[in-house]
Design a protein around this motif. Structure first.
Motif, PDB file in Angstrom:
ATOM      1  N   GLU A 171      -1.360  -0.407  -9.993  1.00  0.00           N
ATOM      2  CA  GLU A 171      -2.479  -1.351  -9.915  1.00  0.00           C
ATOM      3  C   GLU A 171      -2.004  -2.707  -9.384  1.00  0.00           C
ATOM      4  OE1 GLU A 171      -4.214  -1.617 -13.725  1.00  0.00           O
ATOM      5  OE2 GLU A 171      -5.072   0.419 -13.696  1.00  0.00           O
ATOM      6  N   GLY A 172      -0.785  -3.134  -9.771  1.00  0.00           N
ATOM      7  CA  GLY A 172      -0.256  -4.405  -9.262  1.00  0.00           C
ATOM      8  C   GLY A 172      -0.028  -4.366  -7.759  1.00  0.00           C
ATOM      9  N   TYR A 173       0.548  -3.255  -7.257  1.00  0.00           N
ATOM     10  CA  TYR A 173       0.742  -3.130  -5.817  1.00  0.00           C
ATOM     11  C   TYR A 173      -0.597  -3.092  -5.086  1.00  0.00           C
ATOM     12  CZ  TYR A 173       5.800  -2.496  -5.900  1.00  0.00           C
ATOM     13  OH  TYR A 173       7.150  -2.699  -6.023  1.00  0.00           O
ATOM     14  N   ALA A 174      -1.571  -2.430  -5.673  1.00  0.00           N
ATOM     15  CA  ALA A 174      -2.894  -2.374  -5.040  1.00  0.00           C
ATOM     16  C   ALA A 174      -3.524  -3.766  -4.985  1.00  0.00           C
ATOM     17  CB  ALA A 174      -3.801  -1.411  -5.813  1.00  0.00           C
ATOM     18  N   GLU A 175      -3.326  -4.554  -6.060  1.00  0.00           N
ATOM     19  CA  GLU A 175      -3.855  -5.914  -6.067  1.00  0.00           C
ATOM     20  C   GLU A 175      -3.152  -6.777  -5.000  1.00  0.00           C
ATOM     21  OE1 GLU A 175      -6.352  -8.958  -7.062  1.00  0.00           O
ATOM     22  OE2 GLU A 175      -6.416  -6.846  -7.704  1.00  0.00           O
ATOM     23  N   GLU A 228       0.810  -1.219   0.000  1.00  0.00           N
ATOM     24  CA  GLU A 228       0.000   0.000   0.000  1.00  0.00           C
ATOM     25  C   GLU A 228       0.844   1.270   0.000  1.00  0.00           C
ATOM     26  OE1 GLU A 228      -2.381  -0.611   3.423  1.00  0.00           O
ATOM     27  OE2 GLU A 228      -3.940  -1.744   2.369  1.00  0.00           O
ATOM     28  N   HIS A 255      -4.621  -5.802  -1.687  1.00  0.00           N
ATOM     29  CA  HIS A 255      -5.978  -6.317  -1.540  1.00  0.00           C
ATOM     30  C   HIS A 255      -5.969  -7.817  -1.263  1.00  0.00           C
ATOM     31  CE1 HIS A 255     -10.269  -6.771  -2.167  1.00  0.00           C
ATOM     32  NE2 HIS A 255     -10.031  -7.716  -3.090  1.00  0.00           N
ATOM     33  N   THR A 256      -5.119  -8.554  -1.991  1.00  0.00           N
ATOM     34  CA  THR A 256      -5.035 -10.005  -1.782  1.00  0.00           C
ATOM     35  C   THR A 256      -4.528 -10.328  -0.380  1.00  0.00           C
ATOM     36  OG1 THR A 256      -4.598 -10.318  -4.143  1.00  0.00           O
ATOM     37  CG2 THR A 256      -4.046 -12.147  -2.661  1.00  0.00           C
ATOM     38  N   GLU A 286      -7.344  -9.779   2.099  1.00  0.00           N
ATOM     39  CA  GLU A 286      -8.316 -10.873   2.033  1.00  0.00           C
ATOM     40  C   GLU A 286      -7.768 -12.144   2.685  1.00  0.00           C
ATOM     41  OE1 GLU A 286      -9.466 -11.479  -1.982  1.00  0.00           O
ATOM     42  OE2 GLU A 286     -11.045  -9.940  -1.915  1.00  0.00           O
ATOM     43  N   GLU A 324       0.282   0.782 -14.324  1.00  0.00           N
ATOM     44  CA  GLU A 324       0.166  -0.672 -14.217  1.00  0.00           C
ATOM     45  C   GLU A 324       0.842  -1.182 -12.946  1.00  0.00           C
ATOM     46  OE1 GLU A 324       1.168   0.986 -16.761  1.00  0.00           O
ATOM     47  OE2 GLU A 324      -0.245   0.537 -18.397  1.00  0.00           O
TER      48      GLU A 324
END
Length: 472
Positions: free
Chosen positions: A303-307, A288, A310-311, A314, A300
């Motif tokens: 977005e990869g760091y955000a994914e 984050e 998020h993972t 979860e 891009e």
């Protein structure tokens, strides 16, 4: 014709079983009589044993206190020691020489009695006396053939008109008693009927038993066989009770070990949850914060760091949901500090020294960073081993060795005093490996794919060692 044959067979079987029950009833009655006599004589026996052993032990044992003021539960009063002569007799009775020695002595008594009745030592009566007594030497090795020889010689002696000998009749009654112990109840009944038939034939066809009233002879035969059958019943019942008790204790021990394994695995899972949750949280935080620390990232990459963040979040949620049951049985005041690692082993040594024990730490090999899981497992193994030393060998010196190998970390805890005492359940010892501490240490080593060993050391102490591989 066939119906009459079937009826005759059924009547014979009924008489066979009825005779066995009659013998059992007589034997049980004799046992009751003997037990009653034993109860009447018990006060006299207790007084005699008290004089032999001296002052009796107190009926109510008093509690004792350990070196740190902890009360130790009183042990049950130990039975008085067996007198030396009685212990010697028990060893002689259990040895293989008992039957040969007593059989030979009985044979000598028979020869002496036969010699007092006749002038010729090598008479027919003397031969029958030896034939009826000498097989007693092998009564333990081959009971049934020995019984056939003894009973056959006794019957032949009486039917041939020889004078009544006490040793011959005593040998016959002894063998009836021993033979009834080896036969089932129905066969013991057949033995009783056959023996009484032989006694009846002797009274009708000869004069060997004329000096003895027939009711006394019948009572002696039935009593010997009945006592033997009752003895067999008592031994069988006691053996079945011991077997059932052993099976119950084995099942209880297995259940306790299974419960201990489940509790230790739950504890290990809670601790690993803390370690993994901390690592995953760090991944989420770093993912984050990456876009803020590296402004030059492309869209891009952001977005990869955000994914990734998020993972990770979860994964934390799912982990907490799946391990919620394990966390629910944790104590309310559970640990809130990070899980311990090897740098805190010094605190364990200080605690052990504060409890009155001596402890030393030795580190061999080249130290290098280890995974949090491996360090936690090594720490817990040392902690449980020190706890066992304080519990089972308080004050014993302890040596802790940590050896860094190229592929594993070797942990060894050795105390030089007596090893852990065995736990006893209802008078039956359970192996020391059944303790919960050892189960937990074994589970931790197995979880990492390593090896665990625990057992008495050569110097009389106790060794706990584990090999924890760096990668599984």
């Amino acid at each position: 014709m066939s119906s009459e044959k079937t009826l005759g067979t059924g009547a014979a079987e009924h008489l066979w079983r009825l005779s066995g029950r009659g013998v059992a009833a007589v034997g049980q009655l004799l046992l009751w009589v003997l037990e009653g006599i034993g109860r009447l004589l018990k006060p006299l026996l207790d007084k005699a044993l008290a004089k032999i052993h001296g002052r009796p032990q107190p009926a109510v044992p008093l509690p004792s206190f350990g070196p740190y003021g902890t009360m130790i539960a009183p042990q049950a009063a130990q039975p008085a020691p067996t007198p030396r002569w009685m212990a010697s007799w028990q060893r002689f009775f259990s040895s293989w020489v008992y039957a040969p020695v007593t059989g030979l002595l009985f044979t000598l008594a028979a020869v002496y009695e036969a010699g007092t009745n006749t002038d010729d030592l090598f008479s027919v009566q003397g031969a029958f006396a030896v034939a009826a007594a000498l097989p007693l030497v092998w009564r333990r090795e081959v009971p049934k053939p020995a019984a056939a020889l003894v009973l056959g010689a006794a019957a032949a002696s009486l039917l041939s008109g020889q004078a009544f000998l006490v040793t011959t009749m005593a040998a016959a009654l002894w063998m009836l008693y021993l033979l009834a112990q080896t036969l089932p109840r129905a066969s013991a009944g057949v033995l009783a009927v056959t023996s009484l038939t032989v006694v009846g034939v002797v009274y009708l066809a000869g004069d060997g038993l004329d000096a003895i009233p027939w009711p006394a002879a019948v009572a002696a035969v039935i009593g010997a066989i009945g006592l033997g059958d009752a003895r067999r019943t008592v031994q069988t019942t006691a053996a079945e009770a011991r077997e059932q008790r052993t099976e119950t204790l084995q099942a209880l021990g297995d259940a306790q070990r299974d419960q201990a394994v489940m509790r230790e695995r739950a504890r290990i899972a809670r601790e690993l949850h803390d370690v993994v949750a901390h690592s995953v949280s760090m991944i989420a935080v770093q993912a984050e914060t990456a876009p803020y620390t590296m402004p030059s990232l492309t869209d891009e990459a952001k977005e990869g760091y955000a994914e990734i963040a998020h993972t990770a979040r979860e994964a934390l949620v799912e982990m907490r949901r799946l391990l919620g049951v394990l966390r629910s049985d944790a104590p309310a005041d559970g640990e809130v500090t990070p899980q311990p690692r090897l740098d805190r082993i010094g605190d364990l040594l200080d605690q052990h020294r504060g409890a009155g024990g001596a402890a030393a730490l030795s580190v061999r090999g080249t130290e290098h960073p280890l995974s949090a899981t491996l360090e936690l497992s090594a720490y817990r193994i040392v902690q449980e081993a020190l706890t066992n030393v304080r519990r089972h060998a308080p004050g014993a010196p302890v040596q802790i060795d940590l050896t860094y190998h190229p592929d594993r970390l070797a942990v060894r805890v050795h105390n030089a005093a007596a090893g852990p005492a065995q736990t006893r359940v209802d008078g039956f010892p359970l192996p020391a490996a059944g303790g919960h501490g050892l189960i937990g240490m074994r589970e931790r080593a197995t979880m990492l794919g390593g090896d665990f060993r625990a057992g008495p050391a050569a110097d009389g102490g106790f060794d706990v060692s584990a090999d924890l591989p760096f990668r599984t």
